[in-house]
Design an enzyme around this catalytic site. Structure first.
Site, mmCIF file in Angstrom:
data_model
loop_
_atom_site.group_PDB
_atom_site.id
_atom_site.type_symbol
_atom_site.label_atom_id
_atom_site.label_comp_id
_atom_site.label_asym_id
_atom_site.label_seq_id
_atom_site.Cartn_x
_atom_site.Cartn_y
_atom_site.Cartn_z
ATOM 1 C CD GLN A 67 -0.016 -1.538 3.090
ATOM 2 O OE1 GLN A 67 0.295 -2.354 2.312
ATOM 3 N NE2 GLN A 67 -0.094 -1.687 4.386
ATOM 4 C CD GLN A 110 26.083 -9.534 3.603
ATOM 5 O OE1 GLN A 110 25.021 -9.306 2.835
ATOM 6 N NE2 GLN A 110 26.669 -8.871 4.339
ATOM 7 C CG HIS A 135 21.190 -9.549 5.678
ATOM 8 N ND1 HIS A 135 20.724 -8.343 6.491
ATOM 9 C CD2 HIS A 135 22.414 -9.151 5.470
ATOM 10 C CE1 HIS A 135 21.535 -7.250 6.242
ATOM 11 N NE2 HIS A 135 22.781 -7.638 6.013
ATOM 12 C CD GLU A 164 23.974 -7.428 -1.712
ATOM 13 O OE1 GLU A 164 23.085 -6.772 -1.417
ATOM 14 O OE2 GLU A 164 23.618 -8.943 -1.337
ATOM 15 C CG HIS A 165 28.072 -7.270 -0.313
ATOM 16 N ND1 HIS A 165 26.802 -7.928 0.195
ATOM 17 C CD2 HIS A 165 27.830 -6.217 0.181
ATOM 18 C CE1 HIS A 165 25.880 -6.984 0.449
ATOM 19 N NE2 HIS A 165 26.503 -6.108 0.502
ATOM 20 C CG ASP A 222 26.428 -3.767 4.741
ATOM 21 O OD1 ASP A 222 26.050 -3.718 3.571
ATOM 22 O OD2 ASP A 222 25.955 -4.816 5.474
ATOM 23 C CD GLU A 229 14.672 4.698 -40.862
ATOM 24 O OE1 GLU A 229 13.703 5.413 -40.175
ATOM 25 O OE2 GLU A 229 15.503 4.287 -40.183
ATOM 26 C CG HIS A 263 10.946 11.429 -40.436
ATOM 27 N ND1 HIS A 263 9.557 10.994 -40.121
ATOM 28 C CD2 HIS A 263 11.690 11.376 -39.078
ATOM 29 C CE1 HIS A 263 9.499 10.655 -38.750
ATOM 30 N NE2 HIS A 263 10.526 10.991 -38.115
#
Length: 442
Positions: free
Chosen positions: A200, A268, A271, A336-337, A370, A424, A429
């Site tokens: 939301q 890690q 987490h 990622e790391h 971090d 084209e 154009h």
């Protein structure tokens, strides 16, 4: 009960390595169908009913009742009061981290975020105009997970980029506000903040309600509902990325204390049960030492159960033939790391092409990145570092091309454009270019 981390042991010399390796890396980013449908319903409801829908979902999911969304807005005075109320050590840490993050992103803006132009020989001006987004929304996790560092990492580069308004949304289940998150919002220069979360909140930012303004881009991490909502509103607004579970890959040559590497793997794994921690090393005896450190240190950790499940489910200690091979495997993973825990980290860095962030040397723990090193900690996951980048100033800017063709330039460019346009089948154009040629009648 003592927990045990039976982390997978793999060897690149094994004939089954590729199969075992791919199985360990696999993670599906596909959202649960029930989550997708629920998120679609919430987005449609908020888009139609605005504030009323936001109030209903906030009461249902967060147990936080309010008569108006205005009651869910945190004032600047509240943010300042939260900053002043936290312990002095936390205030100083927030300010020090914010300054380092700000300095890094200011340097980043100077390097790549400025407008430029030039004139060619016929006087035509060509260039690029860089302008900030008008308004962005940052999502900050709340409840069980509260991350003031995410406030700094999302709001500060937006502020440095010159974004006019930064709108923060953060869930506060049962009205419990995290003082450090609010203080970070004050330090980072958040414009407005609302105690709204979930799909939301994403819908409110994307479509706007009677109280929450629509934004141009939404950044920041969240749960599966938040990720699914960001995916669905992309196109109406920009988003940073769809983040998967956190990852760390350690390339070690055996010279770093094994306890350090074990704790980096834990950093890690703690987490999330789906987080991934991998060690690549050519020294088999050292891998044994790291495993011994894992066994000894695991049960000292408050989040030992989560760490054990992460290491058992997705972790790996991989014996490689060489550091060169370890670097090649790292590029396949695109983590990622990426820690290069080596005596001569700069020797290996040129071989590393794909990673969200590269941490060079034994003293460079991922946790410093971090919180306070300076570069952004919002990083691509699940192999997307092959084609995407950390969050940065450039994510809060857009680029417009500048073209000013002189009369002389029109004589050079017109025939080229006309020839291609006729090819084209786009006669208007071609004629538009030809009308500007000397000696051509309109």
């Amino acid at each position: 009960m003592k927990l045990v981390a039976t982390t997978a042991r793999l060897s690149t010399a094994s004939s089954t390595f590729d199969v075992e390796f791919k199985a360990r890396l696999h993670w599906s980013a596909e959202a649960d169908a029930a989550i997708e449908q629920r998120v679609a319903d919430i987005l449609a409801d908020v888009r139609q009913r605005g504030d009323a829908a936001v109030l209903d979902y906030t009461a249902r999911f967060d147990g936080l009742s309010a008569k108006t969304v205005g009651e869910l807005e945190l004032t600047q005075a509240e943010l300042k009061a939260a900053f002043e109320a936290i312990p002095a050590a936390q205030r100083e840490a927030l300010q020090a981290a914010a300054q380092r993050v700000r300095s890094y992103h200011e340097a980043q803006k100077k390097a790549s975020g400025e407008s430029w132009s030039y004139r060619d020989q016929d006087g035509t001006l060509l260039g690029q105009k860089v302008t900030p987004l008008d308004r962005v929304g940052i999502y900050v996790p709340g409840g069980k997970a509260a991350y003031p560092s995410s406030v700094l990492m999302n709001a500060i580069p937006a502020h440095v980029a010159g974004v006019g308004e930064i709108i923060m949304v953060v869930p506060t289940p049962k009205g419990e506000k995290n003082a450090l998150v609010l203080a970070a919002a004050y330090v980072a220069g958040v414009t407005r903040a609302f105690t709204v979360g979930g799909a939301q909140a994403v819908a409110a930012l994307a479509y706007g309600t009677q109280t929450i303004p629509a934004v141009d881009k939404i950044t920041g991490p969240g749960n599966a509902y938040v990720a699914a909502a960001k995916r669905r509103v992309f196109g109406t607004v920009g988003i940073d990325m769809i983040a998967g579970p956190s990852e760390i890959l350690v390339l070690a040559d055996g010279t770093t204390p094994p306890d350090w590497v074990a704790m980096d793997l834990f950093s890690q794994a703690e987490h999330d049960e789906l987080a991934q921690s991998i060690l690549l090393c050519p020294d088999l005896a050292y891998i044994d030492q790291v495993q011994a450190s894992i066994d000894r240190l695991l049960n000292e950790m408050p989040r030992a159960e989560i760490i054990a499940k992460s290491l058992n489910g997705r972790g790996a200690l991989i014996h490689t033939r060489s550091m060169e091979e370890a670097c090649a495997i790292s590029n396949r993973i695109a983590p990622e790391h990426l820690e290069v825990s080596s005596r001569d980290a700069h020797r290996w860095e040129p071989l590393l092409k794909h990673a969200g962030a590269i941490f060079l040397g034994a003293y460079t723990s991922e946790s410093l990145g971090d919180y306070c090193a300076g570069p952004n900690h919002v990083l691509p996951t699940s192999g997307t570092a092959r084609f995407s980048s950390p969050l940065g100033v450039y994510d809060f800017q857009k680029r417009s091309s500048l073209i000013e063709v002189s009369e002389a330039g029109a004589q050079v460019l017109g025939p080229i454009a006309a020839e291609l346009a006729y090819g084209e089948g786009l006669q208007a154009h071609a004629r538009a270019a030809e009308m500007r040629l000397k000696g051509v009648k309109s």
